[in-house]
Design an enzyme around this catalytic site. Structure first.
Site, short mmCIF file in Angstrom:
data_model
loop_
_atom_site.label_atom_id
_atom_site.label_comp_id
_atom_site.label_asym_id
_atom_site.label_seq_id
_atom_site.Cartn_x
_atom_site.Cartn_y
_atom_site.Cartn_z
N ARG A 155 -37.12 -28.04 -27.42
CA ARG A 155 -37.63 -26.69 -27.68
C ARG A 155 -38.10 -25.99 -26.41
O ARG A 155 -38.32 -24.78 -26.41
CB ARG A 155 -38.78 -26.75 -28.70
CG ARG A 155 -38.34 -27.26 -30.05
CD ARG A 155 -39.52 -27.46 -30.98
NE ARG A 155 -40.12 -26.21 -31.37
CZ ARG A 155 -39.70 -25.45 -32.38
NH1 ARG A 155 -38.66 -25.83 -33.10
NH2 ARG A 155 -40.31 -24.32 -32.68
N HIS A 214 -15.28 -1.09 -10.58
CA HIS A 214 -16.31 -0.07 -10.74
C HIS A 214 -17.67 -0.59 -10.24
O HIS A 214 -18.71 -0.18 -10.75
CB HIS A 214 -16.41 0.37 -12.20
CG HIS A 214 -15.20 1.10 -12.67
ND1 HIS A 214 -15.01 2.45 -12.47
CD2 HIS A 214 -14.09 0.65 -13.32
CE1 HIS A 214 -13.83 2.80 -12.98
NE2 HIS A 214 -13.27 1.73 -13.50
N GLU A 241 -20.66 -15.23 -21.96
CA GLU A 241 -21.22 -16.51 -22.37
C GLU A 241 -21.08 -17.56 -21.26
O GLU A 241 -21.99 -18.36 -21.02
CB GLU A 241 -20.52 -16.98 -23.66
CG GLU A 241 -20.90 -18.37 -24.12
CD GLU A 241 -22.37 -18.53 -24.49
OE1 GLU A 241 -22.79 -19.68 -24.69
OE2 GLU A 241 -23.10 -17.51 -24.58
#
Length: 615
Positions: free
Chosen positions: A27, A511, A488
């Site tokens: 966690r 760009h 991702e």
């Protein structure tokens, strides 16, 4: 983020709590602590660092016997990570002890008031304020612990999962939740408390998941009672039978959970569509979709809300839903959604995606969407999680426990679920030809086998990692369905190796990002044989002419891109729409091997938490 483990019963609590804290390391945390009660006094040990550091310190600092124990892993919010700010926290009298996940947003005015009343504070935490608030209520109003906790919680603003113990009431632990998950494992003459069921899975298969604003008195002398914090009404406990097993939360011979979970993808993708997808019969059947098919077919648009990796899965779904079902899709960061006064209509369908089902921002967005009358469909991995309960309907991904903080199998199983939803909706609306519908079903059914083949790129990914492990920047480019895969891939590299990386649509390179390209810049280009192939080839040539180093993900047998690239990783051929399920595999492996070679903590990257339960 943060982890709670508690035990009360007939066994020695210390080994159960310590092992449980290790199970919750996924966690994310920066310090750890434990308190034991031996029938006479509280024994407290806590430290900055890992659970292993806590073990070493507690052995020298306290005696370890006692049948009641509470442990915690802390992810710092209020106050820097150090021994003093670590949990558990003790009240001024020394009688009460607490562990807490979440944030008490109004802790400052509460603290000022308590200081006026003579309370002192050792830490910078909001949690120490809460335990002394409970003590103040207990003393001033002459209340038992459970009632005092209830009254105190009515005064706080924020999120919490708490365990509170009073050494004057040595046979009970009081627990409550709002926003942060908390489970109670029920054994024979014993109870387990944890942020999820993994710490007690070998002891009992029965658990109660507290709902928001519920408080439970876990006692060895009385039946378990659950009450609502707001009105004190009794709640009938719902006991669930746990679906996970011990084998699922162990490494199984792999060096890291992340690697294990990457290699689990062929099986979990199959588990995700098992019983839902029958390609020969032309059937996609998902109860949550089937029971609400009119909501989907009559929707003017679909709003997808998610965070992080789940947001990237949502971006892939945007392409798929619009292509297959011809319905407008907007993908929103859940963290921004409710703060910009969004326009939500009653005939909108809101799809909320979350691995844990506990993501605070996504939960808040769901509640707003429901207030506006939209239909909310949840996609998550954890049975009984808050999002699964808050949504009108939903679908589980069946990925099994994902312990590594950096999501891998969650991403591919989310895309699998969303693809099946888009196909079912396309069939209902008649927006795909029958031949195309059957073709996509057949191709999706073959994906696990092709993912297994894509995993054979591991050795090549490792070789490429050796070359670029010391890079300081990396650019990921993709087009169409694989633009989100580029995002991702960049996120995975950032998360676990701490290398700065950015994902871009390949055409956007000129760009701005093209200014960064030189001989020191590795550029990962996702270039399977698909609609945009020729355009991607042109982009690669632009990189090559500026001496950029090209790592190309290509379809097996590709010649044109392979001739230009410095490194080539081949994946099996599939349709454009399903290519993200294959293209992401070598990117996961590449990030993993770079992180390992850099000596990073792959499963527990710094500053990150698996389940973000505070905003």
């Amino acid at each position: 983020m943060c982890g709670i483990v508690g035990y009360i019963g007939h066994r020695e609590a210390y080994p159960i709590v310590i092992k449980g804290l290790k199970r919750l390391e996924y966690r994310g945390y920066d310090s750890a602590g434990i308190v034991l009660y031996d029938g006479t006094d509280l024994k407290l040990s806590k430290t900055k660092g890992k659970v292993s550091d806590l073990e070493a310190k507690s052995v020298n600092e306290i005696t370890l016997n006692g049948n009641i124990g509470i442990g915690h892993t802390r992810w710092a919010t209020h106050g820097v990570p150090n021994d003093v700010n670590s949990h558990p926290h003790v009240s001024n009298s020394g009688d009460l002890v607490i562990v807490h996940n979440g944030i008490i947003e109004n802790y400052e005015p509460l603290k000022k008031e308590l200081i006026k009343r003579g309370y002192t504070f050792k830490s910078d935490t909001d949690t120490e304020v809460l335990v002394n608030l409970i003590e103040d209520v207990q003393k001033n109003e002459g209340l038992k612990l459970g009632k005092a906790v209830q009254v105190a919680l009515k005064q706080v603003v924020g999120a919490y999962a708490i365990c509170v113990f009073d050494k004057k009431k040595p046979n009970e632990i009081v627990v409550a939740r709002l926003g942060s998950p908390l489970a109670i494992g029920i054994g024979k003459d014993e109870f387990f408390i944890a942020s999820d069921a993994s710490p007690f899975i070998e002891y009992t298969s029965n658990a109660i998941y507290l709902e928001d604003e519920e408080l439970a008195i876990v006692s060895l002398e009385k039946p378990l009672k659950i009450r609502r914090v707001k009105d004190d009404s009794l709640v009938d406990p719902y006991v669930q039978e746990l679906q996970m097993n011990l084998e699922q939360i162990e490494k199984g011979g792999y060096d890291h959970f992340m690697l294990k979970e990457i290699y689990e993808q062929p099986n979990v993708i199959k588990d995700t569509y098992r019983g839902r997808l029958l390609s020969n019969d032309g059937i996609v059947k998902m109860a949550g979709v089937e029971d609400n098919i009119d909501k989907f077919t009559n929707a003017n648009r679909i709003l997808i809300i998610a965070c992080g990796t789940s947001w990237h899965a949502g971006l892939v779904a945007e392409y798929i839903f619009e292509e297959f079902a011809r319905i407008p899709v907007e993908v929103e960061y859940a963290s921004e959604f409710r703060y910009r006064n969004p326009i939500i209509y009653e005939n909108d369908v809101v799809i909320a995606i979350s691995q844990s089902g506990e993501t605070a921002d996504t939960l808040a967005a769901i509640k707003l969407a429901k207030e506006k009358g939209a239909f909310v469909f949840g996609v998550c991995n954890v049975v009984g999680s808050s999002i699964s309960r808050e949504s009108h309907a939903g679908a589980y991904t069946h990925a099994g426990p994902e312990i590594g903080v950096a999501s891998t199998k969650a991403f591919t199983t989310q895309i699998t679920v969303l693809t099946m939803m888009a196909l079912r909706l396309a069939k209902a609306k008649g927006t795909l030809s029958t031949s195309d519908f059957y073709r996509y079903l057949s191709e999706l059914e073959l994906i696990p086998e092709k993912v297994q083949e894509a995993l054979l790129t591991n050795d090549v990914a490792k070789q490429v990692a050796e070359v670029y492990k010391d890079a300081t920047n990396c650019l990921y480019l993709g087009r169409g369905y694989n633009f989100p895969v580029a995002l991702e891939g960049a996120l995975k590299l950032k998360e676990i190796s701490y290398i700065h990386a950015e994902g871009y649509p390949a055409a956007e390179m000129k760009h701005g990002p093209i200014a960064l390209i030189d001989e020191h810049m590795p550029v990962v280009v996702i270039a399977p044989k698909q609609v945009h192939y020729d355009k991607v080839v042109s982009n690669i040539q632009e990189i090559k002419s500026r001496s950029g180093k090209i790592i190309a993900i290509v379809t097996k047998g590709d010649e044109q891109v392979s001739a230009l690239a410095d490194h080539v990783i081949e994946i099996p051929e599939t349709s454009d729409a399903l290519s993200p399920l294959l293209a992401t595999i070598p990117l996961q492996l590449l990030s993993y091997h770079i992180a390992v070679l850099r000596g990073c903590n792959v499963d527990q990257p710094r500053n990150l938490a698996k389940s973000v339960t505070v905003e």
